[in-house]
Motif scaffolding. Sequence first.
Motif: not given
Length: 647
Positions: A320-331
Motif C-alpha cells: 500500500a504505502r509504496q504506492f502512496v509515495t510512488d504510483p509508478y514503482w511497478p513500471k
Amino acid sequence: MKYPKLFEPANIGSMTLKNRIVLSPLHANFTVCDKYTDRFVKYYEERAKGGAGLIITAHIKAEKDIDPYPKTFGYPIFDSAAEIKYFTDLTETVHKYGTKIAIELSPGTGRIADEPLPDKRPVGPSEIPLLTMPDVKTRELTKDEIKQLVKSYGKAAGLAKAAGFDAIYVHFLAYLGDQFLSSCWNHRQDEYGGSLENRMRFLLECIESVRANVGDDFPLIVGIALDHGFAGGRELEETIEIAKRLEPLNIGALHLRRGSYDAMSLLIPTPYVKDGIAVDYAYEVKKAVNIPIIVDGKLPNAAYCEKLLEEGKTDFVGIARQFVTDPYWPKKAKAGKEDDILPCIRCVQCINRVFFSKSSACSVNPQFGREFEGPLPKTKEPKQVLVAGAGPAGMTVAKFLAERGHSVILAEKSGELGGHLIEAAVPAYKKETAAYLRWLKKQVEENPNVDIRLNTEVTPEFVSSVRPDAVVVCTGSAPYVPAVPGIDRSNVKLATNLLVNYKDEEVGDKIVIVGAGLVGCETALFLKEQGKKDITLVDMLPEVAQDVIYLARLSLLEKLQEEQINSRTGLKLKEIIPEGIIVENEKGETQTINADTVIIATGLTSDNKLYESLKDETEEIYAIGDCISPRKFIDAVQEAYAIAKII
C-alpha cells in the motif's frame, strides 16, 4: 525483465492479473458525504497507470442502518443501485490500464465505532468496549439483525458486480467480521458464538449471500488477520484452521496480515519493525491449504518481493504505502530503474492523519492526494530562484521549481546536501530514510535547471550579487543547547553530531541522553545497534516520545522496551558534572544520574536570521520548513510543493 516472477500473469479464481502486484487497501479519507470523489478515482487511476495488477479499494460498507459507524472516516456505503454510477466511474477508469479492481466490502464496524450517536448505540457480536472509548460498550446484535447484515452484504456484492468490480474482497479483518471470528470479542451463547464453527458462521453466511448475488465463479478474496498480536487475541493456529474450513468454498485468494487495532505496529509496520513482518506466518497458512495467498506487511522493494515469490513463500504481494509515495514503482522496477523509485520512509503519517479525521498526505510525495489537480504546469514566466538551504525543504522546492522550468540556485552552507535528513538516515533501521535522501539528492543533482553550490552561505550580500527574481529561505534549524553549567565538558555530545560522526572510542559504556523526544529515542536505538547496553533517557516531560505521532509512538515505545532502554521522566537538567548529570524533580529535589557520556537531544531551534534580514528588502521571498518552526518532514515537503506551485 529483471523480476520475471513478480511480473508474470497469474490468476485469482477466474480473474487473470497482468502481474502479482496487489495494491492493498488504504483508506485516505478522500470521500465526501460517504461518496467516492474524483479525488479518490484519480488516486486509483494513477496507481493503475503505474502498473498495479490488482487494486483493492479501501473500506466500503454494505449498509448504514444497523451499523452507521464510523462517521469520522467517511467510509463509502454501497447499499443501493443509486450508488452504481459512482463506482462505475472508478472501475471503468482503472480498467483502461489493464488493471483489475476488487471492492473491500465490510459487513460493519463493531467496536471500531467512533463517538456514539444520540439515538444509535454501536453494535457488535457481544457487549464489548469500543477501541478508543473503553467506557462505552457495543450493543449485542440480535439474530434478526445478523440476518439483515448478511442479506445487505450479499446485495452490496451484487451491486459491486454490476458496477464493474472484478472481485469481492470479503473484509473480515479488525472490524465487525473479525470480531465475530474471535473469541476475545465474541462472547455470544447462541449459534454465532462459542466454538470456532459457530464463530465462523457469520463469515460463511456472508460468503453464501455473496455467492447468491454474484454467482459461483465470481472471484472472492477473503481478508483475515494471521494473529491479533496481543494476549488473549487469536493466534496463528486458529487462523490456519479458519483457512482450512474456507478451502472447500472456492475462495480465489486469502489476503493475510498480522495484527489488529490493538497491536498496530504489526498491522501498520513502522521503521522499528522488521521487514516482512507477516511473511513467515502467512507461509504457514500457505503450506496448510491450496488457496493462493496475498501477503502484506512491510515488503521493502521489488527484489524482496521477487525472492518471496521465487521461494514459494507467497503467490501475490500486497503493498500500500509504496504506492502512496510512488504510483509508478511497478513500471520503474520492471524497467530496472529502482533508483528512480521514491521510497516510503515508513513514517505512517499517511495513516495517522486519517486517524485524526484529516485527509491522508505523504511526507515524501506531496502530489499524493492531488492527482486530480493534474501535473505541475510549466511556468510561462521562467525566473531565477535562489533557494537558501539544501535540507528536505530546500531540495524539494528546488526539484519542483526546476521541473516547472525555473532556473534554481540551490545554495548550502555546509559541504553536503541533506540537512537533518543526514543524521535521521544513519541508524540501520532507518534504511528507508537513507534511500529517500539518496533519491532526493539524485533529483536535484541530475536536473540541469538546478545549480548546486555547496559551502556557500547565503547572506544579504550574496543575494545582492546574485540578484534573483525570488528567494526561498530553507535555512532549517539547529540543535537547542541548554545553558547549564558543564555543557562544554568533553564527555558531552550533541545527538545530531554523534549520529553523523560516531566514534565508538569517544562514547563510554554508561550513557545518559538528555531529551526523550524522537531524536533522543532514535539515538538510543542507534547506540544499541553499536553494542551499548547501559542507556538512560531523561526528560522533563512526564512521558517519553511525546513529540512522536500517535501510530509511530506506539511502535517506538515497544521497541525501546524490547531493547531494554531505561527512561526517567519529570526531571530537569541542572548541571553536567564529571560523574554524570544533576537533575531536579517537580518538588525541587536534586539527584545525580551517573554517566560516562552525556548526549544532548533537547530539540531544535529555528534558524530564521536570513529571512528576517531579507524580508523587508526582497520583493518576492518565502520561508518554508524548520526556519519557520521546527516540525516534521511532512510539513517541510508539503510547504515546499505549495510554494513551488505559486512562483
